[in-house]
Design a protein around this motif. Structure first.
Motif, PDB file in Angstrom:
ATOM      1  N   ASP A  48       2.392 -16.994 -32.074  1.00  0.00           N
ATOM      2  CA  ASP A  48       3.555 -17.834 -31.778  1.00  0.00           C
ATOM      3  C   ASP A  48       4.278 -18.227 -33.068  1.00  0.00           C
ATOM      4  OD1 ASP A  48       5.110 -19.904 -30.054  1.00  0.00           O
ATOM      5  OD2 ASP A  48       4.158 -21.121 -31.611  1.00  0.00           O
ATOM      6  N   ARG A  49       3.530 -18.686 -34.067  1.00  0.00           N
ATOM      7  CA  ARG A  49       4.139 -19.077 -35.348  1.00  0.00           C
ATOM      8  C   ARG A  49       4.754 -17.853 -36.055  1.00  0.00           C
ATOM      9  NH1 ARG A  49       6.328 -22.948 -35.344  1.00  0.00           N
ATOM     10  NH2 ARG A  49       6.265 -22.402 -33.142  1.00  0.00           N
ATOM     11  N   PHE A  50       4.084 -16.708 -35.929  1.00  0.00           N
ATOM     12  CA  PHE A  50       4.596 -15.483 -36.559  1.00  0.00           C
ATOM     13  C   PHE A  50       5.966 -15.103 -35.986  1.00  0.00           C
ATOM     14  CE2 PHE A  50       4.973 -10.835 -36.137  1.00  0.00           C
ATOM     15  CZ  PHE A  50       5.070 -10.489 -37.482  1.00  0.00           C
ATOM     16  N   ILE A  51       6.082 -15.118 -34.655  1.00  0.00           N
ATOM     17  CA  ILE A  51       7.354 -14.771 -34.015  1.00  0.00           C
ATOM     18  C   ILE A  51       8.416 -15.811 -34.339  1.00  0.00           C
ATOM     19  CG2 ILE A  51       8.526 -14.387 -31.816  1.00  0.00           C
ATOM     20  CD1 ILE A  51       6.622 -12.162 -32.584  1.00  0.00           C
ATOM     21  N   ALA A  52       8.048 -17.099 -34.323  1.00  0.00           N
ATOM     22  CA  ALA A  52       9.023 -18.166 -34.563  1.00  0.00           C
ATOM     23  C   ALA A  52       9.609 -18.098 -35.965  1.00  0.00           C
ATOM     24  CB  ALA A  52       8.366 -19.530 -34.338  1.00  0.00           C
ATOM     25  N   ILE A  53       8.822 -17.662 -36.947  1.00  0.00           N
ATOM     26  CA  ILE A  53       9.283 -17.646 -38.337  1.00  0.00           C
ATOM     27  C   ILE A  53       9.834 -16.275 -38.739  1.00  0.00           C
ATOM     28  CG2 ILE A  53       8.519 -17.863 -40.740  1.00  0.00           C
ATOM     29  CD1 ILE A  53       6.554 -19.998 -39.795  1.00  0.00           C
ATOM     30  N   CYS A  54       9.167 -15.218 -38.315  1.00  0.00           N
ATOM     31  CA  CYS A  54       9.557 -13.873 -38.765  1.00  0.00           C
ATOM     32  C   CYS A  54      10.617 -13.220 -37.886  1.00  0.00           C
ATOM     33  CB  CYS A  54       8.319 -12.968 -38.832  1.00  0.00           C
ATOM     34  SG  CYS A  54       7.064 -13.549 -39.997  1.00  0.00           S
ATOM     35  N   ASP A  55      10.697 -13.614 -36.620  1.00  0.00           N
ATOM     36  CA  ASP A  55      11.680 -13.015 -35.716  1.00  0.00           C
ATOM     37  C   ASP A  55      12.216 -14.076 -34.751  1.00  0.00           C
ATOM     38  OD1 ASP A  55      13.281 -11.169 -34.507  1.00  0.00           O
ATOM     39  OD2 ASP A  55      11.670  -9.972 -33.634  1.00  0.00           O
ATOM     40  N   PRO A  56      12.866 -15.119 -35.278  1.00  0.00           N
ATOM     41  CA  PRO A  56      13.271 -16.251 -34.425  1.00  0.00           C
ATOM     42  C   PRO A  56      14.300 -15.896 -33.358  1.00  0.00           C
ATOM     43  CG  PRO A  56      14.245 -16.436 -36.610  1.00  0.00           C
ATOM     44  CD  PRO A  56      13.270 -15.307 -36.680  1.00  0.00           C
ATOM     45  N   LEU A  57      15.135 -14.896 -33.599  1.00  0.00           N
ATOM     46  CA  LEU A  57      16.179 -14.548 -32.629  1.00  0.00           C
ATOM     47  C   LEU A  57      15.585 -13.959 -31.351  1.00  0.00           C
ATOM     48  CD1 LEU A  57      18.880 -13.000 -35.017  1.00  0.00           C
ATOM     49  CD2 LEU A  57      18.756 -15.324 -34.092  1.00  0.00           C
ATOM     50  N   ARG A  58      14.423 -13.350 -31.435  1.00  0.00           N
ATOM     51  CA  ARG A  58      13.792 -12.756 -30.253  1.00  0.00           C
ATOM     52  C   ARG A  58      12.660 -13.615 -29.692  1.00  0.00           C
ATOM     53  NH1 ARG A  58      11.627  -7.185 -31.675  1.00  0.00           N
ATOM     54  NH2 ARG A  58      11.317  -7.130 -29.396  1.00  0.00           N
ATOM     55  N   TYR A  59      12.519 -14.807 -30.225  1.00  0.00           N
ATOM     56  CA  TYR A  59      11.396 -15.678 -29.832  1.00  0.00           C
ATOM     57  C   TYR A  59      11.384 -15.938 -28.316  1.00  0.00           C
ATOM     58  CZ  TYR A  59       8.327 -19.777 -29.760  1.00  0.00           C
ATOM     59  OH  TYR A  59       7.320 -20.666 -29.490  1.00  0.00           O
ATOM     60  N   ALA A  60      12.518 -16.352 -27.778  1.00  0.00           N
ATOM     61  CA  ALA A  60      12.587 -16.700 -26.351  1.00  0.00           C
ATOM     62  C   ALA A  60      12.386 -15.487 -25.459  1.00  0.00           C
ATOM     63  CB  ALA A  60      13.926 -17.366 -26.047  1.00  0.00           C
ATOM     64  N   SER A  61      12.841 -14.312 -25.910  1.00  0.00           N
ATOM     65  CA  SER A  61      12.708 -13.111 -25.079  1.00  0.00           C
ATOM     66  C   SER A  61      11.304 -12.519 -25.136  1.00  0.00           C
ATOM     67  CB  SER A  61      13.728 -12.059 -25.526  1.00  0.00           C
ATOM     68  OG  SER A  61      13.499 -11.678 -26.877  1.00  0.00           O
ATOM     69  N   ILE A  62      10.591 -12.756 -26.240  1.00  0.00           N
ATOM     70  CA  ILE A  62       9.225 -12.226 -26.361  1.00  0.00           C
ATOM     71  C   ILE A  62       8.222 -13.135 -25.671  1.00  0.00           C
ATOM     72  CG2 ILE A  62       7.366 -11.707 -27.995  1.00  0.00           C
ATOM     73  CD1 ILE A  62       9.477 -10.781 -29.976  1.00  0.00           C
ATOM     74  N   LEU A  63       8.273 -14.419 -25.951  1.00  0.00           N
ATOM     75  CA  LEU A  63       7.302 -15.372 -25.389  1.00  0.00           C
ATOM     76  C   LEU A  63       7.887 -16.043 -24.151  1.00  0.00           C
ATOM     77  CD1 LEU A  63       5.825 -16.961 -28.642  1.00  0.00           C
ATOM     78  CD2 LEU A  63       4.789 -15.249 -27.158  1.00  0.00           C
ATOM     79  N   THR A  64       8.001 -15.257 -23.079  1.00  0.00           N
ATOM     80  CA  THR A  64       8.439 -15.815 -21.793  1.00  0.00           C
ATOM     81  C   THR A  64       7.248 -16.443 -21.073  1.00  0.00           C
ATOM     82  OG1 THR A  64       8.046 -13.705 -20.686  1.00  0.00           O
ATOM     83  CG2 THR A  64      10.240 -14.072 -21.617  1.00  0.00           C
ATOM     84  N   LEU A  65       7.532 -17.328 -20.124  1.00  0.00           N
ATOM     85  CA  LEU A  65       6.453 -18.015 -19.415  1.00  0.00           C
ATOM     86  C   LEU A  65       5.540 -17.043 -18.648  1.00  0.00           C
ATOM     87  CD1 LEU A  65       8.235 -21.262 -18.102  1.00  0.00           C
ATOM     88  CD2 LEU A  65       6.740 -20.976 -20.094  1.00  0.00           C
ATOM     89  N   PRO A  66       6.080 -16.050 -17.915  1.00  0.00           N
ATOM     90  CA  PRO A  66       5.171 -15.092 -17.253  1.00  0.00           C
ATOM     91  C   PRO A  66       4.277 -14.344 -18.237  1.00  0.00           C
ATOM     92  CG  PRO A  66       7.383 -14.920 -16.341  1.00  0.00           C
ATOM     93  CD  PRO A  66       7.482 -15.794 -17.549  1.00  0.00           C
ATOM     94  N   ARG A  67       4.842 -13.987 -19.404  1.00  0.00           N
ATOM     95  CA  ARG A  67       4.042 -13.279 -20.400  1.00  0.00           C
ATOM     96  C   ARG A  67       2.956 -14.185 -20.980  1.00  0.00           C
ATOM     97  NH1 ARG A  67       7.684  -9.891 -24.227  1.00  0.00           N
ATOM     98  NH2 ARG A  67       7.892  -8.750 -22.251  1.00  0.00           N
ATOM     99  N   ILE A  68       3.270 -15.447 -21.172  1.00  0.00           N
ATOM    100  CA  ILE A  68       2.283 -16.407 -21.682  1.00  0.00           C
ATOM    101  C   ILE A  68       1.151 -16.590 -20.674  1.00  0.00           C
ATOM    102  CG2 ILE A  68       1.918 -18.832 -22.294  1.00  0.00           C
ATOM    103  CD1 ILE A  68       4.721 -18.804 -23.521  1.00  0.00           C
ATOM    104  N   ASP A  69       1.498 -16.647 -19.384  1.00  0.00           N
ATOM    105  CA  ASP A  69       0.467 -16.751 -18.343  1.00  0.00           C
ATOM    106  C   ASP A  69      -0.487 -15.562 -18.391  1.00  0.00           C
ATOM    107  OD1 ASP A  69       1.539 -19.145 -17.485  1.00  0.00           O
ATOM    108  OD2 ASP A  69       2.760 -18.218 -15.894  1.00  0.00           O
ATOM    109  N   LYS A  70       0.076 -14.378 -18.572  1.00  0.00           N
ATOM    110  CA  LYS A  70      -0.762 -13.173 -18.657  1.00  0.00           C
ATOM    111  C   LYS A  70      -1.654 -13.207 -19.902  1.00  0.00           C
ATOM    112  CE  LYS A  70       2.524 -10.260 -16.135  1.00  0.00           C
ATOM    113  NZ  LYS A  70       3.473  -9.114 -16.219  1.00  0.00           N
ATOM    114  N   MET A  71      -1.120 -13.698 -21.009  1.00  0.00           N
ATOM    115  CA  MET A  71      -1.919 -13.819 -22.226  1.00  0.00           C
ATOM    116  C   MET A  71      -3.104 -14.755 -22.009  1.00  0.00           C
ATOM    117  SD  MET A  71       0.975 -14.140 -25.214  1.00  0.00           S
ATOM    118  CE  MET A  71       2.030 -12.783 -25.674  1.00  0.00           C
ATOM    119  N   GLY A  72      -2.842 -15.893 -21.352  1.00  0.00           N
ATOM    120  CA  GLY A  72      -3.926 -16.830 -21.063  1.00  0.00           C
ATOM    121  C   GLY A  72      -4.986 -16.216 -20.175  1.00  0.00           C
TER     122      GLY A  72
END
Length: 334
Positions: free
Chosen positions: A140-164
């Protein structure tokens, strides 16, 4: 001839009876948990800080879960991962609490084989899940700092549920064979464990069978879970540091690093004592038992206690103060 036959029958009967007694004794065998050696007379006083630690851990993580669940503005990836960590810490505290407080409050050291195997499965499973969640938080921190423009599109709620879900399934699948492997052993040596709870590397040392398969499997599991996760976390922070150092503004650079400090503290609190305890159990034969016991307490009791403190962001802290401040300001009976 008749006398010899009689003696043989008597001998066979005696061997059968002794075998039955030994089998019965094995089926009802228990392990003895260990508190702090030499301090048995003050166990009741020692229980006070342990009780406080469990209360703070449970209340702190429960408050974080309540605030994140009830505040829609906190339904963001960073706080969802934080709630996953809080759930895991709660489960880890509950897994160790019965035997730890049982020793210090009631001087109850005995634990059955089945209860011991069940406890070590849950302890190792939740450790594996916590390691996975810490890796997700680093991602999460890696995406937020290294690729902030795609943060919302990469870490969507359905994808986070699958990760959990993957984190949970990974923990269950990897740790499920441990109790079944331990059940195949015969425990005819000393039945005294090194800690106030059951863990795989401690229990398998009491077996009088060949434990090479269990030892190899346990080492492989450690390397493929905590070992691999810690390596990936390290690599993610190498990339984060590389990105941050390329920022020309010192203010923005410090602000980006500040978002990672709390997570780094949680990572160090989790991995440092766990790796140290694993090394001591496998290769530290001459290590003091007191050091082993202290590392055991630190590895399982300190992360659930400290994570609610070190991982609270400014935004979350404000929400907690606002909620409890409003509750305190309300008149009684309102």
């Amino acid at each position: 001839m008749i006398s010899l036959c009689k003696n043989y029958v008597d001998s066979s009967s005696t061997n059968y009876i002794m075998s039955a007694v030994n089998d019965t004794k094995f089926n009802s065998a228990v392990f003895l948990l260990t508190g702090i050696p030499g301090k048995e007379d003050v166990h009741l006083w020692i229980s006070i800080p342990f009780c406080l630690m469990y209360v703070i851990s449970i209340v702190g993580n429960s408050v974080i879960l309540f605030i994140i669940k009830t505040d829609p503005s906190l339904h963001e990836p960073m706080y969802i991962f934080l709630s996953m960590l809080a759930i895991t810490d709660l489960a880890l505290s509950i897994s160790t609490m019965p035997t730890t407080l049982g020793i210090y409050l009631f001087n109850s050291r005995e634990i059955s084989l089945d209860a011991c195997f069940s406890q070590l499965f849950f302890i190792h499973m939740f450790e594996c899940i916590e390691s996975s969640v810490l890796l997700l938080m680093a991602f999460d921190r890696f995406i937020a700092i290294c690729d902030p423009l795609r943060y919302a599109s990469i870490l969507t709620l359905p994808r986070i549920d699958k990760m959990g879900l993957v984190c949970v399934l990974r923990g269950v699948a990897i740790m499920l064979p441990l109790p079944f492997l331990l059940q195949q052993f015969q425990y005819c040596q000393s039945n005294v464990l090194s800690h106030c709870y059951c863990i795989n590397q401690d229990v398998m040392k009491l077996a009088c069978s060949d434990i090479r398969i269990n030892s190899i499997y346990g080492l492989s599991v450690t390397l493929l879970t905590e070992g691999l996760d810690s390596l990936l976390i390290f690599l993610s922070y190498v990339m984060i540091l590389k990105t941050v150092l390329s920022i020309s503004s010192h203010v923005e650079c410090l602000r980006a690093l500040n978002t990672c400090v709390s997570h780094l503290c949680a990572v160090l609190l989790f991995y440092t004592p766990m790796i140290g305890l694993s090394v001591i159990h496998r290769w530290g034969k001459g290590t003091s038992s007191l050091i082993k016991i202290l590392l055991g307490y630190i590895s399982l009791l300190v992360p659930p206690l400290m994570n609610p403190i070190v991982l609270k962001s400014k935004h979350l802290r404000v929400r907690i103060i606002r909620v409890f401040g409003e509750d305190r300001s309300k008149p009684l009976g309102s």
